[in-house]
Design a protein around this motif. Structure first.
Motif, short mmCIF file in Angstrom:
data_model
loop_
_atom_site.label_atom_id
_atom_site.label_comp_id
_atom_site.label_asym_id
_atom_site.label_seq_id
_atom_site.Cartn_x
_atom_site.Cartn_y
_atom_site.Cartn_z
N LEU A 238 -1.78 -7.67 -16.70
CA LEU A 238 -1.29 -6.74 -15.68
C LEU A 238 -2.32 -6.51 -14.59
N ASN A 239 -3.60 -6.68 -14.92
CA ASN A 239 -4.68 -6.45 -13.96
C ASN A 239 -4.99 -7.68 -13.11
N PHE A 240 -4.45 -8.82 -13.47
CA PHE A 240 -4.75 -10.05 -12.73
C PHE A 240 -3.85 -10.19 -11.52
N PRO A 241 -4.36 -10.73 -10.43
CA PRO A 241 -3.48 -11.09 -9.32
C PRO A 241 -2.60 -12.26 -9.77
N PRO A 242 -1.39 -12.36 -9.26
CA PRO A 242 -0.48 -13.43 -9.68
C PRO A 242 -1.09 -14.83 -9.58
N SER A 243 -2.00 -15.04 -8.62
CA SER A 243 -2.59 -16.36 -8.46
C SER A 243 -3.52 -16.71 -9.63
N ARG A 244 -4.04 -15.71 -10.35
CA ARG A 244 -4.95 -15.96 -11.47
C ARG A 244 -4.22 -16.12 -12.80
N VAL A 245 -3.00 -15.65 -12.87
CA VAL A 245 -2.24 -15.74 -14.12
C VAL A 245 -1.62 -17.13 -14.18
N TYR B 167 2.69 -5.60 -24.77
CA TYR B 167 1.65 -4.85 -24.08
C TYR B 167 0.86 -3.94 -25.00
N GLN B 168 1.14 -3.96 -26.29
CA GLN B 168 0.25 -3.30 -27.25
C GLN B 168 -0.95 -4.19 -27.57
N GLU B 169 -0.87 -5.46 -27.20
CA GLU B 169 -1.96 -6.41 -27.44
C GLU B 169 -2.77 -6.58 -26.15
N ASN B 170 -4.09 -6.56 -26.30
CA ASN B 170 -4.96 -6.66 -25.13
C ASN B 170 -4.76 -7.95 -24.36
N ARG B 171 -4.48 -9.06 -25.05
CA ARG B 171 -4.34 -10.34 -24.35
C ARG B 171 -3.21 -10.30 -23.34
N TRP B 172 -2.16 -9.52 -23.58
CA TRP B 172 -1.06 -9.41 -22.63
C TRP B 172 -1.28 -8.24 -21.67
N LYS B 173 -1.87 -7.17 -22.16
CA LYS B 173 -2.12 -6.00 -21.32
C LYS B 173 -3.05 -6.36 -20.17
N GLU B 174 -4.02 -7.22 -20.43
CA GLU B 174 -4.98 -7.62 -19.39
C GLU B 174 -4.32 -8.41 -18.27
#
Length: 78
Positions: free
Chosen positions: A59-66, A50-57
């Protein structure tokens, strides 16, 4: 770029970035010359991710989008 060295240190301390040593003497003996050269992880993989933006972002997605791959990867380390 200014935090590159700290980020690399965090990756090694969490076990996400493995360090190897190549020993030519072992190769001459017919053994595997690659040896794992690191201590046991001292930080959690999740914190380093979670120090990397690609993973931190994610967290903001709904589970259906991940994607399935991301959910599997994140669930594997938590």
């Amino acid at each position: 770029m200014t935090t590159g060295m700290n980020h690399q240190k965090t990756l090694v301390e969490s076990g996400r970035w493995l360090l190897y040593r190549h020993n030519l003497e072992l190769l001459k003996q017919g053994k595997n010359p690659w040896q794992l050269d690191m201590r046991s992880p001292t930080q959690s993989v999740e914190n380093s991710m979670y120090q990397e933006n690609r993973w931190k972002e994610t967290l903001n997605f709904p589970p259906s989008r991940v994607g399935k791959g991301v959910r599997f990867f994140l669930g594997f380390f938590t």
